[in-house]
Write an enzyme that holds these catalytic residues in place. Structure first.
Site, short mmCIF file in Angstrom:
data_model
loop_
_atom_site.label_atom_id
_atom_site.label_comp_id
_atom_site.label_asym_id
_atom_site.label_seq_id
_atom_site.Cartn_x
_atom_site.Cartn_y
_atom_site.Cartn_z
N GLN A 107 0.82 -1.21 0.00
CA GLN A 107 0.00 0.00 0.00
C GLN A 107 0.85 1.26 0.00
O GLN A 107 1.82 1.39 0.74
CB GLN A 107 -0.96 -0.02 1.20
CG GLN A 107 -1.94 -1.16 1.08
CD GLN A 107 -3.00 -1.22 2.16
OE1 GLN A 107 -3.33 -2.30 2.64
NE2 GLN A 107 -3.56 -0.09 2.55
N HIS B 114 -1.92 1.48 -4.83
CA HIS B 114 -1.84 0.27 -4.02
C HIS B 114 -1.74 -0.95 -4.95
O HIS B 114 -2.47 -1.05 -5.94
CB HIS B 114 -3.12 0.09 -3.21
CG HIS B 114 -3.25 0.99 -2.01
ND1 HIS B 114 -2.33 1.93 -1.65
CD2 HIS B 114 -4.24 1.06 -1.08
CE1 HIS B 114 -2.72 2.54 -0.54
NE2 HIS B 114 -3.88 2.04 -0.18
#
Ligand code: HSE
Length: 361
Positions: free
Chosen positions: A151, A263
């Site tokens: 992420q 992400h």
């Protein structure tokens, strides 16, 4: 930051035409509001429930604390409009729908007709995973899924993005003379970089640790079962968005990496049966206009399947698709998407369009 991206997208899609927008602020009421083509106006007070009276829709990216305080207060003031919210505060409420219309438009429409007026954008990681792989759940092919995430800094906020770049600069500056000398041994360079990362000059106020040159295997708070809240959301939100019954287990490890705003996730799927890979690829490729299958080769993966390749776009590539050696019912895949676009702003502006469609406006 999500608000800025949302405004950009709303301009790009001409979303301000045909509506009469007013803007609110928690701290700058009375100052100039953005001019979105409707002339000059001032910011209203987002902490005054009465200021929302008469509005058809509230669209907010202000954050969970504001939602928790103001949503009940504004509803209690008698306001009955549509509430569209980026925050997680209302997502799991029984009377709220998590909106990801390329996957759950039918559920949104049914809820609208049944009187639902509370709409929440999903967790970024969940929305991005489902845009890539939701079609497999909808086909009934998923017995369970694990998602190992990579992420980006943006998910933690604008200050964290700055901190990541500041960390990179510190490391680069402090290693510059060694790097400039082609004779420097890699281990010498590594010693300097490690000294920077562990030293006192590296800014870490927001992440609490070095992210540049490292990874952080923790996002959000601890849940009772040892998962983080980010990992918990993967299961509960994916199941709620797709309306899965019985629930399909989704779990994994959420990790922060030094990407800026996209992400990525590596998933393992236990299929309900040995679905041929070409059928899986076809189902994924057809699932949404933004989803594509990337060939499982190095050149395509490096060119198309990275945060760098997708940042600033709505593209959701899915690649590295293959059956694992555990057996023909075990599938792996890698997918990536922009955390601020499909991960946050895009489902909200699309929900505003859906409300307008239903209202005939
Ligand atoms: N919680 C996410 C993250 C972003 O930290 O990356 C918002 O969904």
């Amino acid at each position: 930051m999500v608000g800025s991206v949302l405004l950009e997208r709303m301009h790009a899609e001409d979303d301000f035409a045909g509506i009469e927008p007013v803007f609110f602020s928690t701290s700058q009421a009375g100052q100039a509001a953005p001019d979105v083509g409707h002339g000059a106006s001032t910011l209203l007070d987002a902490n005054d429930p009465a200021a929302f009276a008469g509005l058809d829709v509230v669209l907010t990216c202000q954050g969970g604390s504001w939602t928790k305080a103001m949503y009940p207060a504004i509803r209690a003031s008698g306001w009955r409009g549509h509430w569209i919210d980026a925050a997680s505060a209302l997502r799991m409420a029984d009377d709220a729908v998590i909106v990801l219309d390329p996957l759950n438009r039918a559920a949104i429409d049914a809820a609208y007709r049944a009187g639902t007026t509370t709409w929440a954008g999903g967790n970024c990681t969940v929305s991005l995973m489902l845009l890539g792989l939701g079609a497999l759940f909808q086909a009934g092919w998923v017995e369970w899924m694990t998602s190992m995430t990579y992420q980006a800094a943006s998910g933690a906020g604008a200050k964290n993005m700055r901190e990541l770049v500041a960390q990179m600069r510190t490391v680069g500056d402090e290693a510059a003379s060694l790097l400039d000398d082609p004779a420097t041994a890699a281990l010498t360079l590594d010693r300097q970089v490690s000294a920077s990362l562990r030293g006192t000059t590296l800014p870490t106020a927001h992440f609490g640790a070095p992210l540049a040159g490292s990874v952080l295997p923790w996002i959000d708070s601890l849940m009772p079962d040892g998962a983080t809240r980010e990992e918990w959301k993967g299961h509960v939100e994916a199941n709620k968005i797709l309306g899965l019954s019985p629930e399909v287990p989704v779990d994994g490890v959420c990790v922060r990496v030094g990407a800026m705003r996209s992400h990525a996730q590596a998933v393992t799927v236990k299929l309900t049966r040995d679905v041929p890979l070409d059928e899986i690829e076809a189902r994924i490729a057809q699932s949404t206009p933004w989803t594509s299958v990337v060939a499982n080769d190095k050149a395509a993966s490096l060119a198309e399947l990275t945060p760098v390749a997708v940042s600033g776009t709505l593209n959701i590539p899915v690649g590295r698709l293959r059956k694992l050696r555990m057996g023909p019912e075990f599938l792996t895949a890698f997918t990536v998407g922009d955390q601020l676009l499909w991960g946050a702003a895009e489902p909200l502006r699309r929900m505003l369009r859906i409300v307008r469609e239903h209202a005939g406006a």
